[in-house]
Write an enzyme that holds these catalytic residues in place. Structure first.
Site, PDB file in Angstrom:
ATOM      1  N   ASN A 211      69.501 -10.333   8.527  1.00 44.19           N
ATOM      2  CA  ASN A 211      68.803  -9.684   7.557  1.00 44.19           C
ATOM      3  C   ASN A 211      67.721 -10.641   6.796  1.00 44.19           C
ATOM      4  OD1 ASN A 211      70.029 -11.637   5.221  1.00 44.19           O
ATOM      5  ND2 ASN A 211      71.936 -10.840   6.399  1.00 44.19           N
ATOM      6  N   ASP A 280      77.576  -8.245   7.992  1.00 47.79           N
ATOM      7  CA  ASP A 280      78.829  -7.882   7.863  1.00 47.79           C
ATOM      8  C   ASP A 280      79.219  -7.362   9.189  1.00 47.79           C
ATOM      9  OD1 ASP A 280      79.075  -7.670   5.099  1.00 47.79           O
ATOM     10  OD2 ASP A 280      78.108  -5.903   4.788  1.00 47.79           O
ATOM     11  N   LYS A 290      69.747 -12.740  29.242  1.00 50.00           N
ATOM     12  CA  LYS A 290      68.649 -11.879  28.454  1.00 50.00           C
ATOM     13  C   LYS A 290      68.802 -10.377  28.876  1.00 50.00           C
ATOM     14  CE  LYS A 290      63.912 -11.070  27.254  1.00 50.00           C
ATOM     15  NZ  LYS A 290      62.778 -11.327  27.786  1.00 50.00           N
ATOM     16  N   PHE A 324      78.196 -12.766  -4.658  1.00 47.52           N
ATOM     17  CA  PHE A 324      76.883 -12.183  -5.027  1.00 47.52           C
ATOM     18  C   PHE A 324      77.151 -10.604  -4.605  1.00 47.52           C
ATOM     19  CE2 PHE A 324      73.154 -14.632  -6.319  1.00 47.52           C
ATOM     20  CZ  PHE A 324      73.737 -15.888  -6.829  1.00 47.52           C
ATOM     21  N   LYS A 338      83.056  -5.026  -7.048  1.00 45.67           N
ATOM     22  CA  LYS A 338      83.318  -6.230  -5.921  1.00 45.67           C
ATOM     23  C   LYS A 338      84.294  -7.480  -6.670  1.00 45.67           C
ATOM     24  CE  LYS A 338      79.606  -4.989  -3.013  1.00 45.67           C
ATOM     25  NZ  LYS A 338      78.305  -5.250  -2.329  1.00 45.67           N
ATOM     26  N   LYS A 342      87.207  -8.535  -4.618  1.00 48.80           N
ATOM     27  CA  LYS A 342      87.436  -9.791  -4.120  1.00 48.80           C
ATOM     28  C   LYS A 342      88.022 -10.879  -4.929  1.00 48.80           C
ATOM     29  CE  LYS A 342      83.405  -8.330  -1.263  1.00 48.80           C
ATOM     30  NZ  LYS A 342      82.468  -9.039  -0.155  1.00 48.80           N
TER      31      LYS A 342
END
Ligand code: CTP
Length: 405
Positions: A211, A280, A290, A324, A338, A342
């Site tokens: 990301n 995730d 490859k 975060f 969250k 969590k």
């Protein structure tokens, strides 16, 4: 941070209003204290309006003895409650009083009662600046460990050209932040485990899923925590940043490696800040060779990764836990969801997808959802400043946790 902004009587006093605004923008509380001479140039009302606090302009020359007593006690209070004393502009007279310990008004008595870092930004006529008496006073103040923000050269109010002009305001703000960072060792009893950056989940030997996290926010947090005296263990995904000196850095690549590094280093930690943008999902299988472009369409099968933060929520013990949440919408609601899901003490909600905040950017704009039910909005600021604000809230939670025991 609580800053006392002392304003003394020179033409540059009007610039102190803008300075107050800039300090507020950086998230500080500002208590303006004006000398009587400063009031000839700018009014206390200007500062009260900008800072949301009554500016102190009272001297000890009040007509009533009660008022005199109240104000002589008040300056001790102001000195005790503040983290930093900034005087801008500081006249030659103010420097002389500070150097020699004269205490004949609110500002000079506050100076004597104050024990934290002092930043002085002088402004005066060039001859006064270059006078031996001023030089000697400045030497005394420097030896005392105070930061002197040297005035610049320019056209002075008296019509001459030379040194004596109040330094540029961003330069003064910078000096304040640096003086505070060096002296504010309020995290020296903490060992903070910080995760930062993205993870990379291999598809084959040359490709991966990842990301846009740059690691800048996590590294800024690590630097800020180190500067405030914490021991920092930094578990970092692949980023293009130099790790802050003094941090114990563990480099990882995948979410699974990050999980392993976090739990291997959990024991000494008194707090965990989970800033990393953990993938995730990861490819169900990593191709050993490859993948060739023979097929017309290729599907990737993905498996969820372990949610490290959620697992930490169960195994945290009495460690403080900060997570975060990177969101493109419903920032506050998601941050709060969250926080509960969590079992965290704080979630830093981060709007991503726009410009000027989030991934890759040097600045950020966040919402802090706290376990206490409080929500703190932090307007756009440099990531370092956001880091300081997160740590300030962290300390509040720490104090609340200690007193709850
Ligand atoms: N996190 C983690 N391990 C994962 C995924 C996320 O520890 N496998 C942590 C991140 O470090 C961050 C927090 O969880 O502190 C929130 O991450 P985010 O991706 O915003 O939330 P998710 O729980 O994945 O929720 P969603 O994708 O539904 O927004």
């Amino acid at each position: 941070m609580r800053i006392v902004l002392g304003v003394t009587g020179g033409i540059a006093a009007y610039k102190a209003a803008e300075l107050a605004r800039l300090l507020m923008q950086n998230g500080h509380e500002v208590q303006a204290v004006l000398t009587r001479a400063a009031e000839e140039f700018i009014t206390p009302l200007t500062f009260a309006t900008l800072t949301g606090r009554k500016a102190i302009s009272g001297l000890f020359d009040s007509a009533s003895p009660e008022a005199t007593l109240a104000s002589s006690v008040e300056h001790i209070g102001v000195a005790q409650e503040s983290d930093l004393l900034l005087v801008a502009p500081a006249t030659a007279n103010a420097l002389a009083k500070f150097a020699h310990g004269l205490a004949d008004d609110f500002l000079s008595t506050t100076y004597l009662a104050f024990r934290g870092p002092v930043v002085l930004a002088p402004a005066m006529n060039n001859n006064m600046w270059e006078h031996e008496a001023t030089r000697a006073n400045l030497d005394i103040l420097r030896r005392r460990g105070h930061t002197i923000v040297e005035p610049g050269e320019g056209m002075l109010a008296c019509g001459t050209f030379g040194p004596g002009r109040l330094a540029e305001l961003p330069q003064i703000v910078d000096a304040v932040e640096r003086a505070a960072a060096v002296r504010l060792r309020d995290l020296d009893s903490e060992t903070i485990l910080i995760t930062a950056g993205p993870t990379q989940e291999p598809i084959d030997p040359v490709r991966y899923l990842s990301n846009r996290s740059s690691g800048k926010m996590g590294y800024a947090l690590a630097q800020a925590a180190l500067d405030r005296g914490a021991r920092v263990i930094l578990v970092s995904g692949p980023v293009n940043l130099n790790p802050p000196a003094g941090a114990e850095v563990i480099h990882v690549r995948t979410a699974a490696e990050m999980r392993e590094a976090v739990f291997a280093n959990l024991q000494p930690a008194t707090a965990i800040v989970k800033c990393a943008a953990v993938a995730d999902f990861r490819p169900s299988a990593e191709a050993r060779q490859k993948i060739k472009k023979t097929a017309a369409r290729l599907s990737l099968e993905l498996d969820p990764t372990v949610d490290i933060l959620a697992e930490l929520g169960k195994k945290r013990g009495d460690r403080l836990l900060v997570g975060f949440a990177a969101e493109t919408e419903n920032l506050e609601a998601e941050a709060r969801r969250k926080l509960e899901a969590k079992n965290c003490d704080m979630i830093v909600g981060n709007l991503v997808g726009g410009s000027g905040s989030g991934f890759e950017s040097d600045s950020n704009e966040v919402v802090l959802a706290l376990r206490t039910g409080e929500t703190v909005h932090v307007g756009r600021a440099a990531k370092r400043e956001i880091a300081e604000q997160i740590l300030n809230q962290f300390l509040k939670l720490r104090r609340a946790a200690v007193s709850a025991r």
